[in-house]
Design an enzyme around this catalytic site. Sequence first.
Site, PDB file in Angstrom:
ATOM      1  N   HIS A 172       0.753  -1.235  -0.123  1.00  0.00           N
ATOM      2  CA  HIS A 172      -0.163   0.073   0.020  1.00  0.00           C
ATOM      3  C   HIS A 172       0.832   1.393  -0.208  1.00  0.00           C
ATOM      4  O   HIS A 172       0.631   2.295  -0.552  1.00  0.00           O
ATOM      5  CB  HIS A 172      -0.883  -0.011   1.314  1.00  0.00           C
ATOM      6  CG  HIS A 172      -1.507  -1.175   1.289  1.00  0.00           C
ATOM      7  ND1 HIS A 172      -1.798  -1.951   2.586  1.00  0.00           N
ATOM      8  CD2 HIS A 172      -1.824  -2.130   0.339  1.00  0.00           C
ATOM      9  CE1 HIS A 172      -2.590  -2.962   2.481  1.00  0.00           C
ATOM     10  NE2 HIS A 172      -2.428  -3.364   1.117  1.00  0.00           N
ATOM     11  N   CYS A 192      -6.478   2.900 -20.798  1.00  0.00           N
ATOM     12  CA  CYS A 192      -6.435   3.239 -19.448  1.00  0.00           C
ATOM     13  C   CYS A 192      -5.072   2.671 -18.842  1.00  0.00           C
ATOM     14  O   CYS A 192      -4.920   2.841 -17.724  1.00  0.00           O
ATOM     15  CB  CYS A 192      -7.722   3.328 -18.367  1.00  0.00           C
ATOM     16  SG  CYS A 192      -8.379   1.879 -18.157  1.00  0.00           S
TER      17      CYS A 192
HETATM   18  C1  PEP Z   1      -5.253  -2.548 -16.469  1.00  0.00           C
HETATM   19  O1  PEP Z   1      -5.242  -3.500 -16.141  1.00  0.00           O
HETATM   20  O2  PEP Z   1      -4.571  -1.736 -17.514  1.00  0.00           O
HETATM   21  C2  PEP Z   1      -5.826  -1.241 -15.604  1.00  0.00           C
HETATM   22  C3  PEP Z   1      -5.935   0.053 -15.986  1.00  0.00           C
HETATM   23  O3  PEP Z   1      -6.241  -1.657 -14.371  1.00  0.00           O
HETATM   24  P1  PEP Z   1      -5.327  -2.300 -13.221  1.00  0.00           P
HETATM   25  O4  PEP Z   1      -3.977  -1.740 -13.646  1.00  0.00           O
HETATM   26  O5  PEP Z   1      -5.623  -1.270 -11.909  1.00  0.00           O
HETATM   27  O6  PEP Z   1      -5.577  -3.512 -12.972  1.00  0.00           O
END
Ligand code: PEP
Length: 759
Positions: free
Chosen positions: A373, A686
Amino acid sequence: MNAKKNWVGSRHLLRQLRDVMASDGAPSERLDQITHFIAEGMVAEVCSIYVLRRGGKLVLYGTEGLRKDAIFRTQLNVGEGLIGYIAERTRSLALADAQNHPRFAYKPETGEEIFQSLLGVPILRNGRVYGVLAIQSQLARNFAEEEIETLETVAMVLAEMISGGDLPEIEDRDGLDQVIAVHPEILSGSRLNAGIAKGYAVVHGRGAAISQTIAEDTAIEEERLKDALVEMQSSLDTMFEDTRRRYGSGEHLEILDAYRMIADDRGWSRRIGEAVRGGLTAEAAVAKVQNETRARMAAAPNPYIRERLMDLDDLAYRLLQYLMGEGAAIEGDSDLPEEAILVARTIGPAELLDYDRSCLCGLVVDEGSATSHTAIVAKALDIPMICNVRGAISRIEKNDRLLLDGDAAQVHVRPGDELWNSFAESVDIRNRIRAEYVASRDLAAVTEDGEAVSLQINVGLPMELQSLHDSGADGVGLCRTEIPFMISAKFPRMDAQTKLYTEIYDAARGKPVVFRTLDIGGDKLLPYFRPSEDDNPAMGWRALRIALDRPSLLRLQLRALIRAASGRELHVMFPMVSEVAELKAAKLLFEQEFDRARRNHEELPSHTRIGCMLEIPALAFQLPQLLAQVDFLSIGSNDLAQFLFASDRNNPRVADRYDVLSPAMLRFLKTVRYEADKANVPVSLCGEMAGTPIEAMALIGLGFRRLSMPAGSIGAVRVMLRGLNAKELSKFLQGQLGSSNHSLRDLLVDFASQNHIVV
Ligand code: PEP
Ligand code: MG
């Protein structure tokens, strides 16, 4: 050797020293008295105290028996003469015939030629040499082990006095209160957050001033030590049993077992016990033995021995915590230097947030992992961080100069001036580039050929929202709602969640925010949830799978989101969807919550948009059905690449084995983008890919016009795309997607450099 020792003399001497230290005489008078009492107590003609000053000079600060006018005049380098030799070796030295020792150096101003025997001990604190304490006698004298230990105990008390700066004034005090060892070192670890920093060490969780070094009542101190040892031993036993039950045998269990054995080792606890019988408090006795361990550790060339000494150091630290109480060993450092690099054995996210962010420029952690964390918070705060720097806490001293290279996962401890200055230049260059990005925040994110690209940021904690405005991004494309859950001590209930989301809405000041529902499990563990026992947690019971099996969790979150939105636009996105049926089930839960809010006459969101993450390749084979169900789609390239290549994103051995710029990944992305456009559903990406200029460039070449990334990347991506001709790149890429290369990265880099695109 094991004969019962008589500690009465030692205790008496310590009491005399305590009285002198408590008196209000001038420091030089007190040093006179201290050297007098030590000489008298040790039945020696001479007692001298040398203090190590910056630059490696050992300066005579006080003496009984040598000429007083030698005080401050007599100075030795570390390694010079017997005193310098003791400092160099950080070990005590007892000689019946000192003048015939090859290291003896005659200092005429002291008049010491008449003294034959010498006993000198290093003055240590946290394993560092602060000076040397020596006694001398006219006659040849064989010092007993007990006498050596007594003088070491006295040195321990003097170390506290020196570190407290309780010393006489001399001219040129430069650096006097910064007495430090001089050797530079490079420590390596694992990279958690890239970036570089230069600053001064602030040591978290160590160095609590031991308020009392000299015992009032030795019997009480013996009892306290015994209790703390028992307590520590039993907690190690419990830890061992828990670990065995939960994880079975393996390396972790062996380490714990070795710990238990060391803790049970009579030699170690006996040495602490003897220091107590010599007149120290239990804490000071542990610190004395820990000092010696650390000094040995710094000198040990054999890595195996160093490891064992580190274990001992760790145990001493634990024992101190039992003696001083939880949290007592934490240094309450309210006065941070302007450029502070925090060094910690472990540090919780809340503790990290307690430090003043404006001074904090780096973090070095002895333990920890990418998914800890603290790492998440460090990322949110954009602080370079490395972890697994074994021994950092014992090798780095408060105020040490540090150069943290987060990219190379190294920390340079006490670097020389040349390195320090050249690093400073790199830090300046990076800061300048950052400033340029900040200055460009109001420039339109439009390519050279007029294609507008919406740049959005990824956040996890409300405090990150300020960067939404600083970076000039259009909104939050991904709000990882699990992050506050991960750093909270218990599951946030309804009110707490509503408050949190309201805070995020308010901080976004009208810019859109896409809330992703809880993506827990896998590597994202909640402290109050039993860790997954799946063999393969990333593909196990996580995210939407948990939510659909435990609908009350998701419903609670959706209820809080609807309440927080009240009158504002609500964008909800579901993570880790594997098939359209799952998305439909999640949407049904949303509808139930929405109806509930309506029935209760709550103020509803002004508008609701439901989206889905595409992270699992199977979903791409249901695109028409999926796109009919959603208002928007967001590709999570981090998980997508992990599943597309069957390559664990957290395993350093394979994480970079395949490239997101491979023809396979790029073709996959292009197909999804194409289908989404055809269905008229906005699609964004993203994952980390969107925030790396060269990768973002490729995405624009594939036709993406919405990218969500860490706020720190917005500037670089904006600058990149303003110099890009999207149509030309698109044409170029089209010709390459059928390639059988491992990656198109080199070709894309060439394209960028030929077209003067800053990537
Ligand atoms: C991803 O998997 O690309 C994503 C944006 O989610 P996380 O990194 O939070 O798993
Ligand atoms: Mg993901």
